[in-house]
Design a protein around this motif. Structure first.
Motif, short mmCIF file in Angstrom:
data_model
loop_
_atom_site.label_atom_id
_atom_site.label_comp_id
_atom_site.label_asym_id
_atom_site.label_seq_id
_atom_site.Cartn_x
_atom_site.Cartn_y
_atom_site.Cartn_z
N ALA A 62 42.88 49.94 48.63
CA ALA A 62 41.75 50.15 49.47
C ALA A 62 40.81 49.71 47.83
O ALA A 62 40.13 49.32 47.43
CB ALA A 62 41.62 49.99 50.02
N LEU A 63 41.01 51.04 47.17
CA LEU A 63 39.71 51.84 46.79
C LEU A 63 39.66 50.69 45.36
O LEU A 63 38.98 50.88 44.66
CB LEU A 63 39.92 52.93 45.98
CG LEU A 63 38.83 53.69 44.86
CD1 LEU A 63 37.60 53.59 45.85
CD2 LEU A 63 38.89 55.06 45.13
N ALA A 64 41.16 50.12 44.93
CA ALA A 64 41.70 49.99 43.87
C ALA A 64 40.73 48.39 43.97
O ALA A 64 40.36 47.30 43.10
CB ALA A 64 42.74 49.78 43.41
N ARG A 65 41.35 47.48 44.87
CA ARG A 65 41.01 46.44 45.36
C ARG A 65 39.63 46.03 45.47
O ARG A 65 38.55 45.34 44.60
CB ARG A 65 40.98 45.57 45.95
CG ARG A 65 42.80 45.73 46.77
CD ARG A 65 43.41 44.12 47.68
NE ARG A 65 43.12 45.43 49.09
CZ ARG A 65 43.81 46.46 50.28
NH1 ARG A 65 44.80 47.48 49.31
NH2 ARG A 65 43.65 47.10 50.99
N ARG A 66 38.72 46.96 45.77
CA ARG A 66 37.14 47.07 46.03
C ARG A 66 36.75 47.76 44.43
O ARG A 66 35.47 46.82 43.73
CB ARG A 66 36.69 48.16 46.61
CG ARG A 66 35.10 48.44 47.07
CD ARG A 66 34.72 49.22 47.88
NE ARG A 66 34.34 48.51 49.26
CZ ARG A 66 34.04 48.27 50.13
NH1 ARG A 66 32.98 49.34 50.26
NH2 ARG A 66 34.07 47.86 51.70
N GLU A 67 37.00 47.74 43.98
CA GLU A 67 36.90 48.44 41.94
C GLU A 67 36.72 47.67 41.55
O GLU A 67 35.87 47.33 40.80
CB GLU A 67 37.04 50.25 42.11
CG GLU A 67 37.10 50.50 40.19
CD GLU A 67 35.28 50.45 40.74
OE1 GLU A 67 34.91 50.48 39.10
OE2 GLU A 67 35.02 50.96 41.47
N LEU A 68 38.37 46.96 41.97
CA LEU A 68 38.67 46.29 40.61
C LEU A 68 38.07 44.61 40.86
O LEU A 68 37.89 43.45 40.32
CB LEU A 68 39.47 46.01 40.03
CG LEU A 68 40.82 47.16 40.18
CD1 LEU A 68 42.16 47.31 39.62
CD2 LEU A 68 39.44 47.81 38.18
N GLU A 69 37.28 44.07 41.64
CA GLU A 69 36.90 42.94 42.54
C GLU A 69 37.42 41.99 42.51
O GLU A 69 37.97 41.18 41.87
CB GLU A 69 35.23 42.77 41.68
CG GLU A 69 34.69 43.86 42.17
CD GLU A 69 33.27 43.77 41.37
OE1 GLU A 69 33.31 43.09 40.54
OE2 GLU A 69 31.80 44.34 41.68
N ASP A 70 38.48 41.70 43.21
CA ASP A 70 39.90 40.45 43.43
C ASP A 70 40.82 40.99 42.05
O ASP A 70 40.21 39.88 40.84
CB ASP A 70 39.28 39.57 43.44
CG ASP A 70 39.95 38.10 43.79
OD1 ASP A 70 40.86 38.97 43.47
OD2 ASP A 70 39.52 37.36 43.10
N PRO A 71 41.25 41.75 41.77
CA PRO A 71 41.59 41.79 40.82
C PRO A 71 43.02 41.12 39.44
O PRO A 71 43.05 41.12 38.98
CB PRO A 71 42.78 43.00 40.83
CG PRO A 71 42.84 43.54 42.27
CD PRO A 71 41.64 42.94 42.57
N GLY A 72 43.59 39.86 40.80
CA GLY A 72 44.13 39.13 40.44
C GLY A 72 45.68 39.39 41.08
O GLY A 72 46.60 38.54 40.75
N VAL A 73 45.57 40.34 41.61
CA VAL A 73 47.06 40.98 41.94
C VAL A 73 47.04 41.88 42.96
O VAL A 73 46.39 42.18 43.31
CB VAL A 73 48.13 41.84 40.50
CG1 VAL A 73 47.40 43.04 40.64
CG2 VAL A 73 49.68 42.03 41.10
N GLU A 74 47.90 41.59 44.16
CA GLU A 74 47.35 41.96 45.77
C GLU A 74 48.41 43.28 45.55
O GLU A 74 49.54 43.85 45.51
CB GLU A 74 48.20 40.79 46.81
CG GLU A 74 48.04 41.62 48.30
CD GLU A 74 48.22 40.66 49.00
OE1 GLU A 74 47.94 40.71 50.26
OE2 GLU A 74 48.57 39.37 48.99
#
Length: 302
Positions: A62-74
């Motif tokens: 969850a932290l990675a998704r929030r920090e990287l802002e829609d990183p393009g990989v789930e």
């Protein structure tokens, strides 16, 4: 030569590596979570599953998704029910399923212990008291509490049950009992199971997982996976892997890197090497895509 020009890089496009160890650990890591996600994006992966013996990794996801802002990989995580992460506990599972910053977060998988099982503790030569305190699946009769309630919660939330590091016969019985309780998504790490055991587990409704780690030199290195003790694990050769994949069939197989430990290449590179090895063992690109993209994507609900 760019990363996408390396031999086999096209096999990574759309892949889902559901077994990555980039979270903090007692051992050194080749990448941290953010680096692992960025490298997965660069390689064209569709999904990345974080595993951690010490914590519920859905928080890191969850932290990675929030920090990287829609990183393009789930990016997703879950709970391995090791003692440092709360053990085999219904409350720990409840927390894991809702853990994060929003409704889209929470554990995508719940795993039995990977090292605090009697099977692994016996192989590692742990003390009798240590072994007795570890989880075992009985040959007959009811599952020990709170496993039945945990299986019901997994079924209710429709997440993946990972059978952890138990023996082949234990895994088969667990798969059968879990299916009877309504669990639909099951992954069984099967690198060391016998051919007949792999076939039976797949026939019972689980995916068999095979990982690069067990074909690598990391099996020769004493590593601390859960505490200060260092242990090696038996390796798997390529013909043995091919025979196990054929026993499960590609339709019921998931391939993963199980990389992140410092003695192996970063997960994306480890997965690239692994897929080339699988291809050299006689599996065509369609079968590889089934095993590394379609099956894990369907299993984890990507």
């Amino acid at each position: 030569m760019s990363e996408r020009d390396r031999p086999g890089s096209h096999l990574l496009m759309g892949a889902v590596d559901c077994h990555v160890h980039a979270c903090p650990h007692l051992n050194g890591r080749s990448v941290d979570v953010f680096q692992a996600v960025r490298e997965a994006v660069s390689a064209g992966l569709a999904g990345l599953g974080l595993m951690d013996n010490f914590a519920n990794s859905s928080g890191y996801a969850a932290l990675a998704r929030r920090e990287l802002e829609d990183p393009g990989v789930e990016v997703f995580g879950g709970l391995i029910m090791e003692p440092p992460a709360g053990g085999v506990s219904l409350e720990a599972v409840r927390i894991a399923l809702g853990y994060g910053y929003g409704a889209e977060d929470g554990a995508r998988f719940i795993s039995l212990p990977t090292h605090h099982t009697r099977h692994i503790a016996t192989l590692e030569g742990r003390s009798p008291a240590y072994i007795d305190a570890c989880l075992a699946i009985p040959e007959r009769g009811s599952l020990p509490d709170p496993l039945p309630a945990i299986l019901d919660l997994i079924a209710e939330h429709d997440v993946v049950l990972n059978t952890g590091h138990i023996s082949g016969p234990e895994a088969l019985r667990l798969v059968e009992l879990a299916r009877a309780r309504g669990v639909q998504r099951i992954l069984a790490p099967a690198n060391h199971y016998g051919i007949d055991e792999v076939a039976a587990i797949a026939a019972a409704g689980a995916y068999a997982e095979f990982s690069f780690f067990f074909l690598s030199h990391a099996t020769q290195v004493g590593l601390s996976h859960v505490d200060a003790e260092k242990h090696t694990v038996a390796g798997l050769d390529l013909p043995g892997l091919a025979a196990r994949i054929n026993a499960a069939t590609p339709a019921h197989t998931v391939l993963s890197s199980d990389c992140g430990v410092y003695v192996l290449p970063p997960p994306v590179e480890g997965l690239r090497e692994f897929l080339l090895m699988v291809e050299s063992a006689g599996f065509d690109e369609a079968a590889i895509r089934t095993m590394v993209a379609d099956n894990p994507g369907r299993l984890f609900g990507l």
